[in-house]
Design a protein around this motif. Structure first.
Motif, PDB file in Angstrom:
ATOM      1  N   ARG A 103       0.840  -1.192   0.000  1.00 29.42           N
ATOM      2  CA  ARG A 103       0.000   0.000   0.000  1.00 29.42           C
ATOM      3  C   ARG A 103       0.872   1.237   0.000  1.00 29.42           C
ATOM      4  O   ARG A 103       2.100   1.142   0.071  1.00 29.42           O
ATOM      5  N   THR A 104       0.243   2.390  -0.090  1.00 31.31           N
ATOM      6  CA  THR A 104       0.957   3.644   0.044  1.00 31.31           C
ATOM      7  C   THR A 104       1.087   3.966   1.524  1.00 31.31           C
ATOM      8  O   THR A 104       0.118   3.908   2.264  1.00 31.31           O
ATOM      9  N   PHE A 105       2.289   4.298   1.940  1.00 29.76           N
ATOM     10  CA  PHE A 105       2.555   4.457   3.367  1.00 29.76           C
ATOM     11  C   PHE A 105       2.543   5.905   3.827  1.00 29.76           C
ATOM     12  O   PHE A 105       3.040   6.221   4.906  1.00 29.76           O
ATOM     13  N   THR A 106       1.952   6.766   3.042  1.00 28.46           N
ATOM     14  CA  THR A 106       1.958   8.201   3.340  1.00 28.46           C
ATOM     15  C   THR A 106       1.525   8.495   4.770  1.00 28.46           C
ATOM     16  O   THR A 106       2.133   9.309   5.451  1.00 28.46           O
ATOM     17  N   ASN A 107       0.478   7.851   5.228  1.00 30.40           N
ATOM     18  CA  ASN A 107      -0.063   8.138   6.561  1.00 30.40           C
ATOM     19  C   ASN A 107       0.284   7.050   7.571  1.00 30.40           C
ATOM     20  O   ASN A 107      -0.499   6.737   8.463  1.00 30.40           O
ATOM     21  N   TYR A 108       1.471   6.515   7.431  1.00 29.75           N
ATOM     22  CA  TYR A 108       1.914   5.445   8.312  1.00 29.75           C
ATOM     23  C   TYR A 108       3.136   5.855   9.124  1.00 29.75           C
ATOM     24  O   TYR A 108       3.894   6.741   8.745  1.00 29.75           O
ATOM     25  N   ILE A 109       3.285   5.200  10.231  1.00 33.17           N
ATOM     26  CA  ILE A 109       4.497   5.257  11.025  1.00 33.17           C
ATOM     27  C   ILE A 109       5.159   3.900  10.929  1.00 33.17           C
ATOM     28  O   ILE A 109       4.512   2.863  11.106  1.00 33.17           O
ATOM     29  N   MET A 110       6.443   3.913  10.646  1.00 31.72           N
ATOM     30  CA  MET A 110       7.216   2.689  10.528  1.00 31.72           C
ATOM     31  C   MET A 110       8.124   2.574  11.752  1.00 31.72           C
ATOM     32  O   MET A 110       8.664   3.574  12.223  1.00 31.72           O
ATOM     33  N   GLY A 111       8.275   1.358  12.235  1.00 32.09           N
ATOM     34  CA  GLY A 111       9.064   1.208  13.448  1.00 32.09           C
ATOM     35  C   GLY A 111       9.962  -0.012  13.440  1.00 32.09           C
ATOM     36  O   GLY A 111       9.804  -0.922  12.619  1.00 32.09           O
ATOM     37  N   TRP A 112      10.918   0.003  14.333  1.00 30.05           N
ATOM     38  CA  TRP A 112      11.768  -1.151  14.610  1.00 30.05           C
ATOM     39  C   TRP A 112      11.584  -1.521  16.077  1.00 30.05           C
ATOM     40  O   TRP A 112      11.577  -0.649  16.955  1.00 30.05           O
ATOM     41  N   PHE A 113      11.441  -2.794  16.318  1.00 31.22           N
ATOM     42  CA  PHE A 113      11.354  -3.360  17.661  1.00 31.22           C
ATOM     43  C   PHE A 113      12.405  -4.463  17.765  1.00 31.22           C
ATOM     44  O   PHE A 113      12.942  -4.921  16.758  1.00 31.22           O
ATOM     45  N   ARG A 114      12.674  -4.878  18.979  1.00 31.27           N
ATOM     46  CA  ARG A 114      13.606  -5.993  19.156  1.00 31.27           C
ATOM     47  C   ARG A 114      13.184  -6.844  20.339  1.00 31.27           C
ATOM     48  O   ARG A 114      12.518  -6.370  21.264  1.00 31.27           O
ATOM     49  N   GLN A 115      13.588  -8.101  20.279  1.00 34.19           N
ATOM     50  CA  GLN A 115      13.309  -9.025  21.362  1.00 34.19           C
ATOM     51  C   GLN A 115      14.561  -9.829  21.651  1.00 34.19           C
ATOM     52  O   GLN A 115      15.015 -10.610  20.804  1.00 34.19           O
ATOM     53  N   ALA A 116      15.105  -9.608  22.827  1.00 34.85           N
ATOM     54  CA  ALA A 116      16.283 -10.346  23.267  1.00 34.85           C
ATOM     55  C   ALA A 116      15.847 -11.662  23.901  1.00 34.85           C
ATOM     56  O   ALA A 116      14.711 -11.802  24.350  1.00 34.85           O
ATOM     57  N   PRO A 117      16.744 -12.640  23.946  1.00 32.78           N
ATOM     58  CA  PRO A 117      16.399 -13.935  24.536  1.00 32.78           C
ATOM     59  C   PRO A 117      15.877 -13.787  25.958  1.00 32.78           C
ATOM     60  O   PRO A 117      16.509 -13.128  26.789  1.00 32.78           O
ATOM     61  N   GLY A 118      14.724 -14.361  26.224  1.00 29.90           N
ATOM     62  CA  GLY A 118      14.159 -14.327  27.565  1.00 29.90           C
ATOM     63  C   GLY A 118      13.526 -13.015  27.966  1.00 29.90           C
ATOM     64  O   GLY A 118      13.117 -12.852  29.126  1.00 29.90           O
ATOM     65  N   LYS A 119      13.437 -12.078  27.027  1.00 32.78           N
ATOM     66  CA  LYS A 119      12.869 -10.767  27.345  1.00 32.78           C
ATOM     67  C   LYS A 119      11.676 -10.469  26.451  1.00 32.78           C
ATOM     68  O   LYS A 119      11.484 -11.100  25.409  1.00 32.78           O
ATOM     69  N   GLU A 120      10.912  -9.481  26.852  1.00 35.66           N
ATOM     70  CA  GLU A 120       9.781  -9.067  26.050  1.00 35.66           C
ATOM     71  C   GLU A 120      10.249  -8.184  24.888  1.00 35.66           C
ATOM     72  O   GLU A 120      11.312  -7.567  24.941  1.00 35.66           O
ATOM     73  N   ARG A 121       9.425  -8.136  23.868  1.00 39.84           N
ATOM     74  CA  ARG A 121       9.729  -7.273  22.737  1.00 39.84           C
ATOM     75  C   ARG A 121       9.680  -5.823  23.182  1.00 39.84           C
ATOM     76  O   ARG A 121       8.787  -5.435  23.948  1.00 39.84           O
ATOM     77  N   GLU A 122      10.618  -5.030  22.691  1.00 37.99           N
ATOM     78  CA  GLU A 122      10.672  -3.632  23.096  1.00 37.99           C
ATOM     79  C   GLU A 122      10.820  -2.724  21.878  1.00 37.99           C
ATOM     80  O   GLU A 122      11.391  -3.106  20.856  1.00 37.99           O
ATOM     81  N   PHE A 123      10.320  -1.521  22.034  1.00 33.33           N
ATOM     82  CA  PHE A 123      10.408  -0.501  20.994  1.00 33.33           C
ATOM     83  C   PHE A 123      11.853  -0.024  20.862  1.00 33.33           C
ATOM     84  O   PHE A 123      12.557   0.163  21.865  1.00 33.33           O
ATOM     85  N   VAL A 124      12.282   0.175  19.620  1.00 30.25           N
ATOM     86  CA  VAL A 124      13.623   0.686  19.355  1.00 30.25           C
ATOM     87  C   VAL A 124      13.551   2.089  18.753  1.00 30.25           C
ATOM     88  O   VAL A 124      14.153   3.021  19.280  1.00 30.25           O
ATOM     89  N   ALA A 125      12.822   2.222  17.646  1.00 29.95           N
ATOM     90  CA  ALA A 125      12.764   3.511  16.957  1.00 29.95           C
ATOM     91  C   ALA A 125      11.584   3.520  16.001  1.00 29.95           C
ATOM     92  O   ALA A 125      11.096   2.464  15.597  1.00 29.95           O
ATOM     93  N   SER A 126      11.147   4.734  15.668  1.00 32.98           N
ATOM     94  CA  SER A 126      10.066   4.870  14.697  1.00 32.98           C
ATOM     95  C   SER A 126      10.286   6.114  13.868  1.00 32.98           C
ATOM     96  O   SER A 126      10.981   7.057  14.288  1.00 32.98           O
ATOM     97  N   VAL A 127       9.686   6.107  12.678  1.00 42.09           N
ATOM     98  CA  VAL A 127       9.768   7.249  11.778  1.00 42.09           C
ATOM     99  C   VAL A 127       8.426   7.426  11.087  1.00 42.09           C
ATOM    100  O   VAL A 127       7.800   6.450  10.664  1.00 42.09           O
ATOM    101  N   ARG A 128       8.009   8.666  11.004  1.00 40.54           N
ATOM    102  CA  ARG A 128       6.780   8.957  10.281  1.00 40.54           C
ATOM    103  C   ARG A 128       7.107   9.022   8.801  1.00 40.54           C
ATOM    104  O   ARG A 128       8.055   9.726   8.405  1.00 40.54           O
TER     105      ARG A 128
END
Length: 118
Positions: free
Chosen positions: A26-51
């Motif tokens: 789709r066209t991502f004009t009105n989207y926010i894109m992000g990166w998350f990470r999950q380390a072994p034994g840990k919950e997924r966490e937010f890393v960064a986002s860009v509009r």
């Protein structure tokens, strides 16, 4: 929406690595894109986002000053440049997307593993 992450690998502490996320569907004009990470034994966490439009960014405190998120509109690709990597950055990294007015990220790509050795 399809998100294809790539670029993970094994690096040493202090090295740099760039992750890519190819976005389609789709066209991502009105989207926010992000990166998350999950380390072994840990919950997924937010890393960064860009509009997608405008390019405003947000970062987790743990990566501020070391990681940079960007997007290339022509290539429909989001990048995560990771510098001065630490062993605690070891994780599976996921790219994600959400519409501007949606609270949670609801589109996810497969993960790419980043391993930082000491």
């Amino acid at each position: 929406v399809q998100l294809q992450a790539s670029g993970g690998g094994l690096v040493q502490a202090g090295d740099s690595l760039r992750l890519s996320c190819a976005a389609s569907g789709r066209t991502f004009t009105n989207y926010i894109m992000g990166w998350f990470r999950q380390a072994p034994g840990k919950e997924r966490e937010f890393v960064a986002s860009v509009r997608w439009s405008g390019g405003s960014t947000n970062y987790a405190d743990s990566v501020k000053g070391r990681f940079t998120i960007s997007r290339d509109k022509a290539k429909n690709t989001v990048y995560l440049q990771m510098n001065s990597l630490k062993t605690e950055d070891t994780a599976v990294y996921y790219c994600a997307a959400k519409f501007l007015t949606i609270a949670e990220f609801d589109f996810w790509g497969q993960g790419t593993l980043v391993t930082v050795s000491s």
